[in-house]
Design an enzyme around this catalytic site. Structure first.
Site, PDB file in Angstrom:
ATOM      1  N   GLY A 246     -11.272  13.951  29.637  1.00 37.03           N
ATOM      2  CA  GLY A 246     -11.001  12.530  29.834  1.00 37.03           C
ATOM      3  C   GLY A 246     -12.113  11.548  29.555  1.00 37.03           C
ATOM      4  N   GLY A 285     -11.900  16.709  25.100  1.00 35.44           N
ATOM      5  CA  GLY A 285     -11.233  16.771  23.805  1.00 35.44           C
ATOM      6  C   GLY A 285     -11.737  15.633  22.935  1.00 35.44           C
ATOM      7  N   CYS A 352       9.475   2.334   8.112  1.00 41.43           N
ATOM      8  CA  CYS A 352      10.417   1.237   8.336  1.00 41.43           C
ATOM      9  C   CYS A 352      10.551   0.875   9.801  1.00 41.43           C
ATOM     10  CB  CYS A 352      11.760   1.616   7.756  1.00 41.43           C
ATOM     11  SG  CYS A 352      11.591   2.018   6.025  1.00 41.43           S
ATOM     12  N   GLU A 353       9.462   0.433  10.400  1.00 41.55           N
ATOM     13  CA  GLU A 353       9.472  -0.060  11.776  1.00 41.55           C
ATOM     14  C   GLU A 353       8.392  -1.122  11.881  1.00 41.55           C
ATOM     15  OE1 GLU A 353       9.674   2.332  15.162  1.00 41.55           O
ATOM     16  OE2 GLU A 353      10.453   4.086  14.105  1.00 41.55           O
ATOM     17  N   TYR A 381      -6.442  13.096  18.472  1.00 42.30           N
ATOM     18  CA  TYR A 381      -5.076  12.611  18.616  1.00 42.30           C
ATOM     19  C   TYR A 381      -4.616  11.836  17.380  1.00 42.30           C
ATOM     20  CZ  TYR A 381      -6.337  13.957  23.328  1.00 42.30           C
ATOM     21  OH  TYR A 381      -6.777  14.664  24.412  1.00 42.30           O
TER      22      TYR A 381
HETATM   23  N1  LLP Z   1      -7.304  18.522  30.019  1.00 42.54           N
HETATM   24  C1  LLP Z   1      -6.013  18.187  30.265  1.00 42.54           C
HETATM   25  C2  LLP Z   1      -5.276  18.918  31.309  1.00 42.54           C
HETATM   26  C3  LLP Z   1      -5.409  17.149  29.530  1.00 42.54           C
HETATM   27  O1  LLP Z   1      -4.149  16.815  29.784  1.00 42.54           O
HETATM   28  C4  LLP Z   1      -6.151  16.466  28.526  1.00 42.54           C
HETATM   29  C5  LLP Z   1      -5.540  15.392  27.738  1.00 42.54           C
HETATM   30  C6  LLP Z   1      -7.481  16.870  28.292  1.00 42.54           C
HETATM   31  C7  LLP Z   1      -8.025  17.890  29.070  1.00 42.54           C
HETATM   32  C8  LLP Z   1      -8.351  16.239  27.254  1.00 42.54           C
HETATM   33  O2  LLP Z   1      -8.561  14.883  27.499  1.00 42.54           O
HETATM   34  P1  LLP Z   1      -9.628  14.061  26.596  1.00 42.54           P
HETATM   35  O3  LLP Z   1     -10.989  14.613  26.901  1.00 42.54           O
HETATM   36  O4  LLP Z   1      -9.251  14.257  25.188  1.00 42.54           O
HETATM   37  O5  LLP Z   1      -9.460  12.664  27.037  1.00 42.54           O
HETATM   38  N2  LLP Z   1      -2.767  11.012  22.938  1.00 42.54           N
HETATM   39  C9  LLP Z   1      -3.601  10.223  23.809  1.00 42.54           C
HETATM   40  C10 LLP Z   1      -4.420  11.089  24.749  1.00 42.54           C
HETATM   41  C11 LLP Z   1      -3.591  12.071  25.564  1.00 42.54           C
HETATM   42  C12 LLP Z   1      -4.418  12.945  26.480  1.00 42.54           C
HETATM   43  C13 LLP Z   1      -3.609  14.025  27.092  1.00 42.54           C
HETATM   44  N3  LLP Z   1      -4.343  14.965  27.901  1.00 42.54           N
HETATM   45  C14 LLP Z   1      -4.488   9.306  22.970  1.00 42.54           C
HETATM   46  O6  LLP Z   1      -4.387   9.325  21.747  1.00 42.54           O
HETATM   47  O7  LLP Z   1      -5.237   8.520  23.529  1.00 42.54           O
END
Ligand code: LLP
Length: 423
Positions: A246, A285, A352-353, A381
């Site tokens: 996160g 991530g 087309c949106e 992402y």
């Molecule tokens: N661990 C769990 C259990 C998660 O659900 C997630 C992300 C992560 C780790 C990794 O989080 P990060 O370090 O990447 O913030 N599609 C969205 C983000 C969705 C995140 C979902 N879960 C975007 O493009 O902002």
């Protein structure tokens, strides 16, 4: 040090010295380009900051699941956070001969695990299942008994901590679907103790994504640590505290210093851990891959409608959905450097949106048909959320390693797209 591997050199946008225009000519557009150096460096930032504690960085595969990138991170000693059997299959392919070792560094998150996915993960001997409900724990026990393989698990607790981010990616409040209420966790662990196929190995938490301040992480982990102390008193052999992912990045033009941000994050988490002897699991991530990647696109047309000027790119929301889905900001820059004054435009794709936009009323250097632009911070992402909407083939992906480019995913073909259709 700039936070991005992209910059101008000799009037051209380059990634670690490699000109993007040359890559676009060779591989076509839209094209994802990633810096292997930056990805490795970001993983090392976490490893360095936590070097004085038992820890494991489990990269969140969903951020970018390209096998070429997973291989790179496996080599850096990372583990992986997966959310499906499919992601585990990717990790297995990336691990090659080191399958057993790498699978031993995998945690499995997600609210809706299915029997076949659980079986695969049990057989591959993953480190830990992060369980999100009592029913899921029952299913895990059932599958473990059937396969006669003991399942290590952590409950993902919902700490009821607020974190400032987009509502779609905030997860740590009791109103969200994620985790088990932290107040009920002790009872669930107690119930599991009677089952010889279950072994409580950890407690996990994840409060959301793109969180820029470190305080919410500290509060959430502090609650987890208090629970772990209690669980140990109850006789559970808890070895892992999983702090989730996160940590956010700066999508703007600010003076962002990633190494300092990781240091602050580590300090905050270590304050929450205190002197407790435990292995900390981390699931970053975005922070590892976002800024390493850009989406290169060609301008198809420009046009005026009323007061507005539109730049129509060959990339669209199916290639990078973040602006459409979260109103996310991505910097957009021309691949050829120019001193010409910018103009306010909407950068849009061919889908087309009206939601198919990358930027609205954005000041962009003048571009014309055939020019290349790059959408920055698209490594996380981006491709992992890409689709075939409008029957568009997904982009190719190129990894830059030590000044050399390598195609890690070829562009999809129409044949790929039609393969599953039975007419
Ligand atoms: N661990 C769990 C259990 C998660 O659900 C997630 C992300 C992560 C780790 C990794 O989080 P990060 O370090 O990447 O913030 N599609 C969205 C983000 C969705 C995140 C979902 N879960 C975007 O493009 O902002």
């Amino acid at each position: 040090m700039t936070a991005r591997p992209f910059g101008y050199s000799g009037g051209e946008l380059v990634c670690d010295g490699v000109p993007l225009a040359a890559l676009a000519a060779q591989f076509g557009t839209p094209l994802y380009v990633y810096s292997a150096n930056q990805i490795a460096e970001r993983a090392q930032m976490f490893q360095r900051e936590f070097a004085d504690r038992g820890h494991l960085v489990c990269y969140a595969v969903k951020a970018n699941s390209a096998i070429g990138i997973l291989k790179l991170l496996a080599k850096q000693g990372c583990g992986f956070d997966i959310v499906s059997g499919g992601e585990l299959e990717r990790v297995i392919r990336a691990a090659g001969k080191k399958k057993a070792e790498v699978c031993g560094r995998v945690v499995f998150s997600g609210v809706g695990k299915q029997p076949a996915e659980i079986d695969l993960a049990l057989r591959e001997g993953i480190l830990q299942f992060n369980v999100e409900s009592e029913e899921e724990l029952d299913l895990l026990a059932e599958r473990a008994a059937k396969l006669k393989i003991k399942a290590r698990f952590a409950l993902r607790v919902n700490p009821d901590v607020f974190a400032e981010t987009h509502p779609y990616i905030s997860t740590g409040l009791s109103e969200h679907k994620f985790g088990i209420n932290i107040k009920l966790a002790r009872k669930v662990y107690a119930r599991a103790k009677g089952n010889k196929w279950l072994e409580a190995s950890g407690v996990s938490v994840h409060i959301g994504s793109q969180i820029r301040s470190v305080e919410p992480f500290e509060s959430a982990l502090a609650r987890v640590i208090a629970l772990i102390k209690q669980l140990r008193k109850d006789g559970h052999h808890i070895r892992y505290a999983d702090a989730g992912g996160g940590l956010g990045i700066d999508y703007g033009v600010g003076n962002f210093e990633p190494a300092k941000q990781v240091a602050k994050y580590a300090e905050a988490l270590k304050r929450a851990l205190g002197p407790l002897d435990i292995t900390l699991l981390l699931e970053p991530g975005r922070f590892i891959v976002a800024q390493a990647g850009a989406l290169v696109s060609e301008v198809l047309f420009t046009k005026k409608n009323g007061a507005k000027t539109f730049v129509i790119a060959d990339a669209a929301m199916n290639d990078l959905i973040r602006p459409a889905l979260y109103h996310a900001h991505h910097e957009i820059v021309p691949v050829k450097q120019t001193k010409a004054k910018g103009k306010k435009v909407d950068v849009v794709g061919p889908v087309c949106e009206s939601g198919d936009f990358f930027a609205r009323d954005r000041e962009l250097a003048p571009v014309k048909r055939g020019d290349l632009i790059a959408l920055l911070d698209a490594g996380a992402y981006g491709m992992s959320l890409a689709s075939n909407y409008n029957t568009r083939t997904r982009p190719a992906e190129v990894l830059i390693e030590n000044g050399k480019s390598r195609l890690i995913r070829r562009r999809e073909t129409m044949k790929d797209l039609f393969a599953p259709e039975l007419g």
